[in-house]
Design a protein around this motif. Structure first.
Motif, PDB file in Angstrom:
ATOM      1  N   GLY A   1      11.257  -5.840  22.427  1.00  0.00           N
ATOM      2  CA  GLY A   1      10.114  -6.530  23.001  1.00  0.00           C
ATOM      3  C   GLY A   1      10.458  -7.884  23.581  1.00  0.00           C
ATOM      4  N   ASN A   2      11.616  -8.424  23.211  1.00  0.00           N
ATOM      5  CA  ASN A   2      12.021  -9.722  23.742  1.00  0.00           C
ATOM      6  C   ASN A   2      12.296  -9.661  25.239  1.00  0.00           C
ATOM      7  OD1 ASN A   2      11.910 -10.782  21.130  1.00  0.00           O
ATOM      8  ND2 ASN A   2      14.051 -10.251  20.711  1.00  0.00           N
ATOM      9  N   TYR A   3      12.555  -8.444  25.749  1.00  0.00           N
ATOM     10  CA  TYR A   3      12.893  -8.307  27.156  1.00  0.00           C
ATOM     11  C   TYR A   3      11.657  -8.026  28.024  1.00  0.00           C
ATOM     12  CZ  TYR A   3      17.604  -7.823  25.261  1.00  0.00           C
ATOM     13  OH  TYR A   3      18.774  -8.044  24.605  1.00  0.00           O
ATOM     14  N   LEU A   4      10.490  -7.945  27.403  1.00  0.00           N
ATOM     15  CA  LEU A   4       9.296  -7.624  28.179  1.00  0.00           C
ATOM     16  C   LEU A   4       8.854  -8.778  29.054  1.00  0.00           C
ATOM     17  CD1 LEU A   4       7.192  -5.674  25.514  1.00  0.00           C
ATOM     18  CD2 LEU A   4       8.596  -4.745  27.356  1.00  0.00           C
ATOM     19  N   GLY A   5       9.187 -10.012  28.658  1.00  0.00           N
ATOM     20  CA  GLY A   5       8.727 -11.169  29.406  1.00  0.00           C
ATOM     21  C   GLY A   5       9.269 -11.249  30.816  1.00  0.00           C
ATOM     22  N   GLU A   6      10.378 -10.540  31.123  1.00  0.00           N
ATOM     23  CA  GLU A   6      10.935 -10.599  32.475  1.00  0.00           C
ATOM     24  C   GLU A   6      10.357  -9.538  33.397  1.00  0.00           C
ATOM     25  OE1 GLU A   6      15.100 -10.090  32.023  1.00  0.00           O
ATOM     26  OE2 GLU A   6      14.980  -7.982  31.436  1.00  0.00           O
ATOM     27  N   VAL A   7       9.495  -8.681  32.839  1.00  0.00           N
ATOM     28  CA  VAL A   7       8.882  -7.626  33.663  1.00  0.00           C
ATOM     29  C   VAL A   7       7.955  -8.259  34.691  1.00  0.00           C
ATOM     30  CG1 VAL A   7       7.255  -5.695  33.651  1.00  0.00           C
ATOM     31  CG2 VAL A   7       9.050  -5.836  31.904  1.00  0.00           C
ATOM     32  N   ASN A   8       8.108  -7.868  35.960  1.00  0.00           N
ATOM     33  CA  ASN A   8       7.191  -8.372  36.986  1.00  0.00           C
ATOM     34  C   ASN A   8       6.331  -7.283  37.606  1.00  0.00           C
ATOM     35  OD1 ASN A   8       9.378  -7.295  38.450  1.00  0.00           O
ATOM     36  ND2 ASN A   8      10.251  -9.337  38.775  1.00  0.00           N
ATOM     37  N   VAL A   9       6.657  -6.001  37.353  1.00  0.00           N
ATOM     38  CA  VAL A   9       5.832  -4.886  37.834  1.00  0.00           C
ATOM     39  C   VAL A   9       5.520  -3.986  36.646  1.00  0.00           C
ATOM     40  CG1 VAL A   9       5.658  -2.937  39.417  1.00  0.00           C
ATOM     41  CG2 VAL A   9       6.960  -4.962  40.093  1.00  0.00           C
ATOM     42  N   LEU A  10       4.240  -3.787  36.367  1.00  0.00           N
ATOM     43  CA  LEU A  10       3.814  -2.985  35.218  1.00  0.00           C
ATOM     44  C   LEU A  10       3.055  -1.758  35.694  1.00  0.00           C
ATOM     45  CD1 LEU A  10       3.324  -2.539  32.157  1.00  0.00           C
ATOM     46  CD2 LEU A  10       1.265  -3.961  32.396  1.00  0.00           C
ATOM     47  N   LYS A  11       3.544  -0.591  35.299  1.00  0.00           N
ATOM     48  CA  LYS A  11       2.775   0.641  35.477  1.00  0.00           C
ATOM     49  C   LYS A  11       1.784   0.723  34.310  1.00  0.00           C
ATOM     50  CE  LYS A  11       1.477   4.883  36.089  1.00  0.00           C
ATOM     51  NZ  LYS A  11       0.761   4.909  34.797  1.00  0.00           N
TER      52      LYS A  11
ATOM     53  N   ARG B   1       3.552  -1.884  18.182  1.00  0.00           N
ATOM     54  CA  ARG B   1       4.852  -1.539  17.596  1.00  0.00           C
ATOM     55  C   ARG B   1       5.986  -2.010  18.499  1.00  0.00           C
ATOM     56  NH1 ARG B   1       3.977   4.727  15.509  1.00  0.00           N
ATOM     57  NH2 ARG B   1       2.504   4.262  13.825  1.00  0.00           N
ATOM     58  N   LEU B   2       5.820  -1.808  19.809  1.00  0.00           N
ATOM     59  CA  LEU B   2       6.865  -2.226  20.738  1.00  0.00           C
ATOM     60  C   LEU B   2       7.037  -3.741  20.714  1.00  0.00           C
ATOM     61  CD1 LEU B   2       8.897  -1.674  22.994  1.00  0.00           C
ATOM     62  CD2 LEU B   2       7.007  -1.644  24.634  1.00  0.00           C
ATOM     63  N   LEU B   3       5.940  -4.465  20.649  1.00  0.00           N
ATOM     64  CA  LEU B   3       6.024  -5.928  20.604  1.00  0.00           C
ATOM     65  C   LEU B   3       6.735  -6.421  19.345  1.00  0.00           C
ATOM     66  CD1 LEU B   3       2.476  -6.993  21.903  1.00  0.00           C
ATOM     67  CD2 LEU B   3       4.633  -6.975  23.155  1.00  0.00           C
TER      68      LEU B   3
ATOM     69  N   PHE C   1      -0.489  -7.410  24.616  1.00  0.00           N
ATOM     70  CA  PHE C   1       0.572  -6.750  25.372  1.00  0.00           C
ATOM     71  C   PHE C   1       0.683  -7.353  26.770  1.00  0.00           C
ATOM     72  CE2 PHE C   1       2.118  -3.261  28.120  1.00  0.00           C
ATOM     73  CZ  PHE C   1       3.329  -3.019  27.499  1.00  0.00           C
ATOM     74  N   LEU C   2      -0.445  -7.542  27.459  1.00  0.00           N
ATOM     75  CA  LEU C   2      -0.413  -8.124  28.798  1.00  0.00           C
ATOM     76  C   LEU C   2       0.105  -9.552  28.760  1.00  0.00           C
ATOM     77  CD1 LEU C   2      -3.768  -6.789  30.324  1.00  0.00           C
ATOM     78  CD2 LEU C   2      -1.453  -5.973  30.782  1.00  0.00           C
ATOM     79  N   ASP C   3      -0.233 -10.284  27.710  1.00  0.00           N
ATOM     80  CA  ASP C   3       0.276 -11.656  27.578  1.00  0.00           C
ATOM     81  C   ASP C   3       1.788 -11.667  27.398  1.00  0.00           C
ATOM     82  OD1 ASP C   3      -2.211 -12.828  27.861  1.00  0.00           O
ATOM     83  OD2 ASP C   3      -2.632 -12.811  25.707  1.00  0.00           O
ATOM     84  N   ALA C   4       2.288 -10.697  26.642  1.00  0.00           N
ATOM     85  CA  ALA C   4       3.736 -10.635  26.407  1.00  0.00           C
ATOM     86  C   ALA C   4       4.489 -10.231  27.664  1.00  0.00           C
ATOM     87  CB  ALA C   4       4.036  -9.661  25.273  1.00  0.00           C
ATOM     88  N   VAL C   5       3.925  -9.267  28.403  1.00  0.00           N
ATOM     89  CA  VAL C   5       4.592  -8.787  29.615  1.00  0.00           C
ATOM     90  C   VAL C   5       4.394  -9.768  30.763  1.00  0.00           C
ATOM     91  CG1 VAL C   5       4.692  -6.921  31.304  1.00  0.00           C
ATOM     92  CG2 VAL C   5       4.366  -6.392  28.880  1.00  0.00           C
ATOM     93  N   SER C   6       3.141 -10.237  30.938  1.00  0.00           N
ATOM     94  CA  SER C   6       2.784 -11.194  31.994  1.00  0.00           C
ATOM     95  C   SER C   6       3.306 -10.757  33.368  1.00  0.00           C
ATOM     96  CB  SER C   6       3.339 -12.585  31.651  1.00  0.00           C
ATOM     97  OG  SER C   6       2.867 -13.542  32.573  1.00  0.00           O
TER      98      SER C   6
END
Length: 800
Positions: free
Chosen positions: A704-714, A697-699, A728-733
């Motif tokens: 969700g367009n802003y997830l690609g800039e995440v560099n630290v994921l809890k 749902r978030l993707l 999800f991991l591919d989108a966040v990377s």
């Protein structure tokens, strides 16, 4: 010959400390201190023999500590192999403590066997000490057990836990300093040799009978304090009284300390002298009684220290020599440091010896400058010196200090003799008659009532308990320079006394100014950049963020640690110098995300939460409603947030991405707030316990367009395979990820599937269950990680 013994003990302890602090790669720093001591000795005209002895003892101390450390390393290896195995231990009982249906036995001279592969195997080492927990129904009648007996116990070996977060108490180091290897939960016990130690059993029986008299003839609250002060038994002190004394800096009155031993030891000595005994007879009898009393009360390090010093005083009187307090304290420190180097790292031992060295060294110096021979000047000088010397120890080990403790100690310490006399009177006269015992308790009751009035009054004053945090080496060095400079200035003022006539009250104000400035040195400083602690809360989540002077808490709960708030979260906050959590977010209403937050709102007076953000979709949950009500009582502002809510705190921005008001979560985990925190080029995503459905749902949302800039994921849901899906991991990377879970949890977290997905994408993974708390620091461009338990794993943003 006074100071050489101080230099010898100082050199020996410095050598031990250097090794115990793992500073063996740069021993030149402690060596420089020893060299400074030698230089001072030369300036004072000491002979070369006494001048160079500290350096010799420095290296002897280092060798002793290194040998002890190596011995524990070898034991740790063996204990790791046999932990959780069914174990048989045969040893001699050295102490017995009973409390609420359970006995704690300490076994010495143990031989271990483990049951493996259908047979018993001998463990190739002799455990120096075992702490055995025994429930009443699992063994013979407790009346049959006695000190000195040899027993065989069977059960499971459990390792003492070490600190896994900032501020946590390190049980492993503490029990190692007591000579105890591990704990054994006994399922069965058998007496192998029933013979008991007559003397030790008599003392244990005397202690139990004395305790019964105290509780019979005094009120329950008074009896608990009497038992602690006279018998060394603190089990009867209520948590309210203990907290009240600790918060006001007079908790030392609740333990057998040098003050108690001095009062009792001198009373012994004077009584024997008045009975007509000579110096030698009085000294020998008093020393013997003092040793027996120390054994009766449990022989804590402070008791042993006081016993050695008192015995030295009696011996000096017998020889007609002058008793030197600093030399006696140095001898006690030398003996105890040699017996157990780990002891000198304990806060209680440092406070005990620090107070003695302050009274023997700095107090006379200050008293001579004040120029008053009265009791008030001597008392103020002693209390001031003690407070100044133990301030860094208090901050380092307890992270807080009561600024009014100086005045309170001036008021309460002189009356402690009345409390001790009253407690002893209850025991002595209570054996004759309950009426006499109750009458003897009266004096102590009124003094303790006065204590309570004074402490409650001090507790109502502003700034009654300052949270300082654990000071670093720079702060400690700055304080040492400040304290040395202050003493130099006082020395100059003493020399210029004829020219500069400073009134007595002016000198007192000058000392109080030094006291206040010393506190300022230890006040916490703002954080540069952003610091995030992913705490090891067991099976749960707890993330602490700090930037400048703002503190943010994201969740704080555990399903495996029942007292998370009291023993992990609150100590961690205090060790970091945090007294106010400006913003606290609770992702959803599960216990493993909010139990610690609930404790802070309900039971902790030292730490305040300014703003509490709760999940919009969880507003009907009973647990969330409970937090709302508790926050209202504490004056905490409450707000329910949902997707799209945004706030900015300096350079840090926080955005709630999910769920929006229009979303309909399927369960409590689906209600989890998904928060994105941005600090320049550092972008952290907190996911709570969201599942794969919520990830999809978030993707699909524009956020969700802003997830690609995440560099630290809890990582969501403690590493459950039903979260952290491949899309999800591919989108966040992310570059790095942190998984929070409890060691050996029954859920199997983190699941192999999740670890494999992260590995396939070359994501660096930090796991709290393996490494303890994980620390992230960034200046906005570079990101660094370190782990609390090993402290060695690091990764830099610009290196990826």
């Amino acid at each position: 010959m006074k100071r050489p013994l101080c230099l010898i003990a100082g050199g020996f302890v410095l050598g031990e400390t250097a090794v115990l602090l793992a500073l063996t790669s740069w021993l030149f720093l402690p060596a420089l201190i020893a060299a400074g001591m030698i230089f001072c000795g030369c300036r004072r005209g000491r002979t070369p023999l006494w001048v160079f002895l500290p350096l010799i003892f420095f290296y002897l101390g280092a060798a002793r500590a290194d040998a002890e450390t190596e011995k524990w390393r070898e034991r740790d290896k063996i204990l790791d192999q046999i932990s959780s195995c069914y174990t048989e231990a045969q040893g001699r009982i050295s102490s017995i403590e009973e409390d609420e249906g359970e006995a704690q036995l300490v076994l010495k001279h143990n031989r271990l066997r483990i049951f493996r592969f259908g047979k018993w195997e001998a463990v190739p080492y002799e455990a120096s000490g075992l702490l055995v927990s025994l429930k009443k129904e699992n063994g013979p009648s407790w009346e049959q057990l006695g000190i000195g007996q040899t027993v065989t116990v069977r059960g499971e070996i459990q390792l003492f836990s070490q600190a896994r977060n900032p501020g946590e108490f390190d049980f492993k180091n503490y029990y190692q300093s007591q000579g105890l290897d591990c704990r054994l939960s006994a399922e069965e016990i058998q007496v192998t040799d029933p013979s008991k130690s007559p003397l030790l059993e008599y003392l244990r029986g005397l202690k139990m009978r004395s305790k019964e008299l105290l509780y019979r003839d005094a009120s329950k609250e008074d009896a608990g304090i009497f038992a602690a002060a006279v018998l060394g038994d603190k089990m009867g002190i209520s948590s309210q009284i203990k907290d009240l004394y600790q918060r006001n800096g007079i908790a030392h009155l609740l333990a057998i300390s040098g003050l108690h031993m001095s009062l009792i030891g001198l009373s012994f000595y004077k009584l024997v002298r008045k009975a007509g005994a000579g110096f030698w007879e009085a000294g020998l009898v008093s020393t013997g009684l003092l040793i027996l009393y120390g054994m009766l009360t449990g022989a804590s390090p402070s008791v042993i220290r006081a016993g050695i010093m008192m015995s030295a005083g009696f011996y000096a009187a017998c020889l007609g020599r002058t008793y030197d307090l600093l030399s006696a304290a140095s001898m006690a420190l030398l003996f105890q440091g040699f017996y157990s180097p780990y002891l000198i790292m304990q806060g209680g031992v440092q406070l005990s010896f620090g107070a003695v060295f302050a009274i023997g060294g700095a107090a006379p110096y200050l008293s001579s400058w004040l120029g008053k021979e009265g009791l008030s000047a001597r008392s103020f000088s002693a209390c001031f010196a003690v407070q100044m010397i133990i301030l860094p120890v208090t901050a380092f080990h307890f992270y807080q200090m009561p600024p009014y403790g100086l005045v309170l100690n001036l008021l309460v310490i002189p009356l402690m003799g009345g409390v001790l006399s009253s407690g002893l009177g209850v025991i002595v006269f209570g054996t004759l008659s309950p009426v006499l015992g109750t009458a003897a308790a009266g004096t102590g009751h009124y003094i303790l009532s006065l204590y309570e009035i004074l402490l409650n009054a001090a507790g109502g004053l502003p700034g009654n308990n300052l949270i300082l945090g654990r000071p670093g080496l720079v702060v400690l060095a700055a304080y040492a320079v400040f304290l040395t400079g202050s003493m130099v200035i006082i020395g100059l003022l003493k020399k210029k006394a004829d020219k500069w006539l400073i009134p007595y009250w002016g000198k007192l104000f000058f000392l109080m100014g030094i006291y206040l400035l010393s506190i300022v040195i230890f006040l916490p400083r703002p954080v540069k950049g952003l610091e995030a602690w992913f705490l090891d809360v067991g099976q749960g989540d707890g993330i602490l963020l700090r930037t400048e002077d703002v503190c943010i808490l994201v969740d704080g709960g555990s399903s495996s640690k029942k007292s998370l708030g009291e023993y992990t979260l609150a100590p961690c906050l205090k060790s970091l110098g945090i007294s106010v959590i400006d913003y606290a977010f609770v992702s959803h209403g599960d216990l493993d995300h909010l139990s610690g937050v609930k404790y802070l709102l309900e039971n902790n007076e030292d730490i305040r939460i300014g703003n509490l953000f709760l999940p919009y979709h969880g507003r009907d949950d009973e647990s969330i409603q409970s937090l709302d009500a508790l926050a209202g009582k504490r004056g905490t502002s409450v707000r329910y947030i949902t997707g799209g809510d945004y706030m900015r705190i300096g350079a840090l921005s926080i955005t709630c991405l999910y769920p929006g008001k229009e979303e309909t979560p399927a369960d409590t985990n689906g209600e989890s707030q998904v928060l994105k925190m941005d600090y320049e080029n550092c972008h952290i995503l907190f996911t709570g316990d969201m599942g794969e459905t919520e990830e999809q749902r978030l993707l699909g949302k524009k956020e969700g367009n802003y997830l690609g800039e995440v560099n630290v994921l809890k990582i969501a849901h403690h590493g459950s395979k039903y979260s952290s899906s491949e899309p999800f991991l591919d989108a966040v990377s992310p570059h790095w990820s942190v998984i929070s879970y409890g060691q050996g949890n029954s859920y199997g977290h983190p699941h192999k599937e999740v670890l494999n997905r992260l590995s396939k994408r070359n994501v660096t993974v930090f796991q709290t269950g393996e490494s303890g708390a994980v620390r992230l620091v960034t200046d906005g461009s570079r990101i660094g990680f370190s782990t609390f338990v090993d402290g060695n794993r690091k990764a830099g943003y610009n290196e990826r």
